[in-house]
Design a protein around this motif. Structure first.
Motif, PDB file in Angstrom:
ATOM      1  N   MET A   1       0.841  -1.171   0.000  1.00  0.00           N
ATOM      2  CA  MET A   1       0.000   0.000   0.000  1.00  0.00           C
ATOM      3  C   MET A   1       0.893   1.242   0.000  1.00  0.00           C
ATOM      4  N   LYS A   2       0.461   2.253  -0.745  1.00  0.00           N
ATOM      5  CA  LYS A   2       1.207   3.497  -0.878  1.00  0.00           C
ATOM      6  C   LYS A   2       0.356   4.644  -0.336  1.00  0.00           C
ATOM      7  N   LEU A   3       1.011   5.595   0.297  1.00  0.00           N
ATOM      8  CA  LEU A   3       0.336   6.767   0.825  1.00  0.00           C
ATOM      9  C   LEU A   3       0.368   7.847  -0.252  1.00  0.00           C
ATOM     10  N   SER A   4      -0.807   8.344  -0.650  1.00  0.00           N
ATOM     11  CA  SER A   4      -0.891   9.326  -1.717  1.00  0.00           C
ATOM     12  C   SER A   4      -1.702  10.536  -1.250  1.00  0.00           C
ATOM     13  N   PRO A   5      -1.099  11.725  -1.222  1.00  0.00           N
ATOM     14  CA  PRO A   5      -1.823  12.904  -0.751  1.00  0.00           C
ATOM     15  C   PRO A   5      -2.869  13.377  -1.765  1.00  0.00           C
ATOM     16  N   THR A   6      -3.901  14.029  -1.265  1.00  0.00           N
ATOM     17  CA  THR A   6      -4.949  14.549  -2.125  1.00  0.00           C
ATOM     18  C   THR A   6      -4.715  16.029  -2.410  1.00  0.00           C
ATOM     19  N   GLU A   7      -5.339  16.508  -3.465  1.00  0.00           N
ATOM     20  CA  GLU A   7      -5.350  17.919  -3.854  1.00  0.00           C
ATOM     21  C   GLU A   7      -3.954  18.531  -3.842  1.00  0.00           C
ATOM     22  N   ASP A   8      -3.768  19.617  -3.055  1.00  0.00           N
ATOM     23  CA  ASP A   8      -2.480  20.323  -3.033  1.00  0.00           C
ATOM     24  C   ASP A   8      -1.666  19.986  -1.793  1.00  0.00           C
ATOM     25  N   ARG A   9      -1.867  18.814  -1.254  1.00  0.00           N
ATOM     26  CA  ARG A   9      -1.143  18.420  -0.040  1.00  0.00           C
ATOM     27  C   ARG A   9       0.166  17.719  -0.391  1.00  0.00           C
ATOM     28  N   VAL A  10       1.117  17.830   0.535  1.00  0.00           N
ATOM     29  CA  VAL A  10       2.397  17.142   0.384  1.00  0.00           C
ATOM     30  C   VAL A  10       2.664  16.317   1.630  1.00  0.00           C
ATOM     31  N   ILE A  11       3.376  15.222   1.458  1.00  0.00           N
ATOM     32  CA  ILE A  11       3.820  14.389   2.569  1.00  0.00           C
ATOM     33  C   ILE A  11       5.310  14.642   2.717  1.00  0.00           C
ATOM     34  N   ILE A  12       5.714  15.012   3.937  1.00  0.00           N
ATOM     35  CA  ILE A  12       7.100  15.405   4.192  1.00  0.00           C
ATOM     36  C   ILE A  12       7.717  14.523   5.259  1.00  0.00           C
ATOM     37  N   LYS A  13       8.931  14.076   4.997  1.00  0.00           N
ATOM     38  CA  LYS A  13       9.745  13.393   6.006  1.00  0.00           C
ATOM     39  C   LYS A  13      10.607  14.472   6.631  1.00  0.00           C
ATOM     40  N   GLN A  14      10.323  14.774   7.896  1.00  0.00           N
ATOM     41  CA  GLN A  14      11.019  15.848   8.592  1.00  0.00           C
ATOM     42  C   GLN A  14      12.479  15.473   8.824  1.00  0.00           C
ATOM     43  N   ALA A  15      13.362  16.461   8.672  1.00  0.00           N
ATOM     44  CA  ALA A  15      14.799  16.250   8.906  1.00  0.00           C
ATOM     45  C   ALA A  15      15.024  15.905  10.374  1.00  0.00           C
ATOM     46  N   GLU A  16      16.065  15.150  10.637  1.00  0.00           N
ATOM     47  CA  GLU A  16      16.406  14.775  12.007  1.00  0.00           C
ATOM     48  C   GLU A  16      16.965  15.977  12.762  1.00  0.00           C
ATOM     49  N   ALA A  17      16.637  16.074  14.029  1.00  0.00           N
ATOM     50  CA  ALA A  17      17.149  17.167  14.871  1.00  0.00           C
ATOM     51  C   ALA A  17      18.638  16.950  15.115  1.00  0.00           C
ATOM     52  N   LYS A  18      19.396  18.019  15.029  1.00  0.00           N
ATOM     53  CA  LYS A  18      20.840  17.941  15.284  1.00  0.00           C
ATOM     54  C   LYS A  18      21.076  17.906  16.785  1.00  0.00           C
ATOM     55  N   GLU A  19      21.947  17.013  17.207  1.00  0.00           N
ATOM     56  CA  GLU A  19      22.298  16.913  18.618  1.00  0.00           C
ATOM     57  C   GLU A  19      23.669  17.508  18.896  1.00  0.00           C
ATOM     58  N   GLN A  20      24.394  17.821  17.821  1.00  0.00           N
ATOM     59  CA  GLN A  20      25.740  18.345  17.976  1.00  0.00           C
ATOM     60  C   GLN A  20      25.991  19.362  16.856  1.00  0.00           C
ATOM     61  N   THR A  21      26.659  20.458  17.187  1.00  0.00           N
ATOM     62  CA  THR A  21      26.979  21.466  16.179  1.00  0.00           C
ATOM     63  C   THR A  21      28.159  21.000  15.337  1.00  0.00           C
ATOM     64  N   GLU A  22      28.411  21.710  14.247  1.00  0.00           N
ATOM     65  CA  GLU A  22      29.532  21.363  13.377  1.00  0.00           C
ATOM     66  C   GLU A  22      30.873  21.488  14.094  1.00  0.00           C
ATOM     67  N   SER A  23      30.943  22.379  15.089  1.00  0.00           N
ATOM     68  CA  SER A  23      32.200  22.563  15.827  1.00  0.00           C
ATOM     69  C   SER A  23      32.358  21.556  16.962  1.00  0.00           C
ATOM     70  N   GLY A  24      31.338  20.687  17.168  1.00  0.00           N
ATOM     71  CA  GLY A  24      31.462  19.631  18.157  1.00  0.00           C
ATOM     72  C   GLY A  24      30.734  19.855  19.461  1.00  0.00           C
ATOM     73  N   LEU A  25      30.076  21.002  19.633  1.00  0.00           N
ATOM     74  CA  LEU A  25      29.333  21.263  20.864  1.00  0.00           C
ATOM     75  C   LEU A  25      28.022  20.485  20.861  1.00  0.00           C
ATOM     76  N   PHE A  26      27.691  19.909  22.004  1.00  0.00           N
ATOM     77  CA  PHE A  26      26.440  19.180  22.123  1.00  0.00           C
ATOM     78  C   PHE A  26      25.322  20.131  22.514  1.00  0.00           C
ATOM     79  N   LEU A  27      24.186  19.995  21.857  1.00  0.00           N
ATOM     80  CA  LEU A  27      23.036  20.834  22.139  1.00  0.00           C
ATOM     81  C   LEU A  27      22.231  20.227  23.274  1.00  0.00           C
ATOM     82  N   GLY A  28      21.807  21.047  24.222  1.00  0.00           N
ATOM     83  CA  GLY A  28      21.064  20.544  25.370  1.00  0.00           C
ATOM     84  C   GLY A  28      19.643  20.120  25.009  1.00  0.00           C
ATOM     85  N   VAL A  29      18.916  20.991  24.392  1.00  0.00           N
ATOM     86  CA  VAL A  29      17.530  20.709  24.029  1.00  0.00           C
ATOM     87  C   VAL A  29      17.445  20.713  22.512  1.00  0.00           C
ATOM     88  N   SER A  30      16.976  19.617  21.960  1.00  0.00           N
ATOM     89  CA  SER A  30      16.849  19.574  20.511  1.00  0.00           C
ATOM     90  C   SER A  30      15.384  19.762  20.132  1.00  0.00           C
TER      91      SER A  30
END
Length: 87
Positions: A1-30
């Motif tokens: 079975m496939k999920l197919s949106p109606t009319e002008d709707r879109v189905i989005i896979k949300q990006a994963e929350a970052k837990e660490q910055t590019e410089s290596g710092l860990f984020l407290g609340v994501s």
């Protein structure tokens, strides 16, 4: 079975929350990122298509679970921008 949106709707896979910055710092609340990838687009969508990376508002869309995967469904007009990759 496939999920197919109606009319002008879109189905989005949300990006994963970052837990660490590019410089290596860990984020407290994501918090959930306000970006993702279009998995499917309805027949009336004109500005986006499957595979596009998009930005959307914080409180837009409806959370759903399909095959144990979390998605958002929203109207195309609720999208704020589409990422354009320069060649």
């Amino acid at each position: 079975m496939k999920l197919s949106p109606t009319e002008d709707r879109v189905i989005i896979k949300q990006a994963e929350a970052k837990e660490q910055t590019e410089s290596g710092l860990f984020l407290g609340v994501s918090k959930a990122p306000m970006e993702g990838t279009v998995i499917e687009a309805g027949p009336e969508c004109r500005a986006v298509s499957k595979g596009d990376e998009v930005y959307f508002g914080k409180f837009h869309g409806t959370d759903i679970a399909y095959n144990d995967i979390e998605y958002l469904i929203m109207r195309e007009r609720d999208l704020l921008a589409v990422k354009v990759h320069a060649n």
